[in-house]
Design a protein around this motif. Structure first.
Motif, short mmCIF file in Angstrom:
data_model
loop_
_atom_site.label_atom_id
_atom_site.label_comp_id
_atom_site.label_asym_id
_atom_site.label_seq_id
_atom_site.Cartn_x
_atom_site.Cartn_y
_atom_site.Cartn_z
N LEU A 249 0.81 -1.21 0.00
CA LEU A 249 0.00 0.00 0.00
C LEU A 249 0.85 1.27 0.00
O LEU A 249 0.32 2.36 -0.25
CB LEU A 249 -0.91 0.01 1.23
N GLY A 250 2.14 1.14 0.28
CA GLY A 250 2.99 2.32 0.40
C GLY A 250 2.55 3.19 1.56
O GLY A 250 2.47 4.42 1.44
N SER A 251 2.27 2.56 2.71
CA SER A 251 1.68 3.26 3.85
C SER A 251 2.63 4.28 4.48
O SER A 251 3.85 4.13 4.43
CB SER A 251 1.27 2.24 4.92
N HIS A 252 2.03 5.30 5.07
CA HIS A 252 2.79 6.27 5.87
C HIS A 252 3.30 5.56 7.12
O HIS A 252 2.67 4.62 7.61
CB HIS A 252 1.88 7.44 6.25
N VAL A 253 4.43 5.99 7.65
CA VAL A 253 5.03 5.32 8.80
C VAL A 253 4.10 5.35 10.01
O VAL A 253 4.13 4.44 10.84
CB VAL A 253 6.40 5.96 9.15
N SER A 254 3.26 6.36 10.12
CA SER A 254 2.32 6.41 11.24
C SER A 254 1.32 5.27 11.17
O SER A 254 1.00 4.64 12.19
CB SER A 254 1.59 7.76 11.27
N THR A 255 0.81 4.99 9.97
CA THR A 255 -0.11 3.87 9.77
C THR A 255 0.59 2.54 10.00
O THR A 255 0.05 1.65 10.66
CB THR A 255 -0.70 3.89 8.35
N THR A 256 1.82 2.43 9.49
CA THR A 256 2.60 1.21 9.68
C THR A 256 2.86 0.97 11.16
O THR A 256 2.76 -0.16 11.65
CB THR A 256 3.94 1.30 8.93
N SER A 257 3.20 2.02 11.89
CA SER A 257 3.45 1.91 13.33
C SER A 257 2.21 1.44 14.07
O SER A 257 2.27 0.54 14.92
CB SER A 257 3.90 3.26 13.88
N LEU A 258 1.07 2.03 13.72
CA LEU A 258 -0.19 1.63 14.36
C LEU A 258 -0.52 0.18 14.03
O LEU A 258 -0.93 -0.59 14.91
CB LEU A 258 -1.32 2.56 13.89
N TRP A 259 -0.34 -0.21 12.77
CA TRP A 259 -0.64 -1.57 12.34
C TRP A 259 0.25 -2.59 13.05
O TRP A 259 -0.21 -3.61 13.54
CB TRP A 259 -0.52 -1.69 10.83
#
Length: 343
Positions: A249-259
């Motif tokens: 998805l090319g996620s933002h690091v904030s989303t990746t951190s939450l996930w």
């Protein structure tokens, strides 16, 4: 002639049983898919129908400006001088790892002391880990630390290189609340598929004894055992399913951190050995540790599709596989059958 008639009768009976079995399994799968579609559909309907109201309340809760998280991210971004390597490491390694060990510190305290009783009374396998063997627990902790330091860190570095090549995972602007929810849902779906099949793979006789058997040393798991695994399994089955969503998805690091944080806490709950009120039910994966050849997935849809949850659905554990909304332990409200309890 009589023997011929008997053979025909037996053949018809077997065909009827097979047909009934196929119908039953298909119906069970269809029922599971309908339930999953209802839950997901209801969530999307709620999100679409009430997105403005939900956003407004969240903004009011986090601050009058409505930009609480964006403000904090901007401050962190500026404090580190826009150092994307540091930002990515903090988000994908430091935050999830701290959450994992803080939660497990509490669980290990309960496992080793047997207190407080408020928690231990919810133990799924009451005759196990009461208290947990300290030497086994120390060995598990050392293995988990090795996996995190020597394997997780290099893999996350490689992930950063890939995501940096794809885009800007540490951009100054955070994704919207609704986009984060959508990405979390997609990440969960990808993890379910990859985890189920990689988990089935390491259960293959050619791999089980040399790789996956380590994880199954704990027939009654405890929280930290979530990452207690052979190095190959840790990368293949623990890390890859969780990593692929943000990478694709090319996620933002904030989303990746939450996930990553959610994934680590959920798998800890699945292994913790306690069916606590208001938390996701760990009965499904606890049963896998007990029986080995059942319940390979996370959500259970693929297990129903492949018929790898049959014994589980015929067990009392299946009736207890729900979120506990009261304070009475489900082993008390839904006890084992008398015959099984004696065994």
């Amino acid at each position: 002639m009589l023997q011929c008639n008997a053979c025909v009768t037996a053949l018809v009976r077997d065909v009827s049983r097979a047909r009934y079995s196929i119908i039953e399994n298909t119906g069970g799968l269809w029922d599971s898919l309908k339930k999953a579609a209802f839950v997901i559909g209801s969530g999307l309907f709620f999100l679409i129908g009430f997105r403005n109201s939900v956003t407004w309340h969240l903004q009011r809760f986090w601050g009058a400006s409505g930009d609480f998280w964006q403000t904090q991210w901007t401050k962190l971004h500026q404090a580190l001088g826009g150092n994307e390597t540091a930002l990515f490491f903090i988000g994908t390694m430091l935050v999830p790892t701290l959450a994992f060990w803080m939660f497990n510190a509490l669980l290990m305290l309960v496992d080793t002391t047997g207190k407080p009783n408020f928690i231990t009374r919810y133990r799924i396998q009451p005759d196990k880990n009461s208290p947990v063997d300290a030497a086994r627990l120390r060995h598990a902790v050392k293995t988990v630390l090795f996996n995190q330091v020597c394997l997780s860190v290099p893999v996350v570095v490689l992930t950063y290189v890939v995501m940096r090549w794809r885009g800007d995972p540490c951009s100054l602007e955070l994704p919207t609340f609704h986009w984060v929810l959508l990405e979390l849902a997609v990440c969960g779906l990808i993890e379910e598929i990859l985890f189920y099949y990689t988990h089935r793979l390491v259960h293959h006789p050619a791999l089980y004894k040399s790789i996956h058997k380590i994880h199954h040393e704990w027939t009654a798991p405890v929280g930290v055992v979530a990452l207690y695994a052979h190095p190959v399994e840790h990368v293949l089955s623990n890390m890859l399913p969780a990593l692929m969503g943000p990478v694709l998805l090319g996620s933002h690091v904030s989303t990746t951190s939450l996930w990553f944080t959610i994934a680590l806490l959920v798998t800890t709950v699945s292994h913790c050995g306690y069916h606590l009120p208001l938390l996701p039910s760990p009965e499904f994966h606890d049963y896998h540790h007990l029986k080995f050849n059942q319940c390979y997935g996370v959500l259970g849809v693929l297990d129903r599709l492949h018929g790898t949850d049959g014994k589980f659905r015929n067990d009392r554990a299946y009736e207890r596989h729900t979120v506990l909304l009261g304070l009475t332990p489900l082993r008390e409200s839904i006890p084992d059958h008398p015959k099984k309890a004696q065994e």
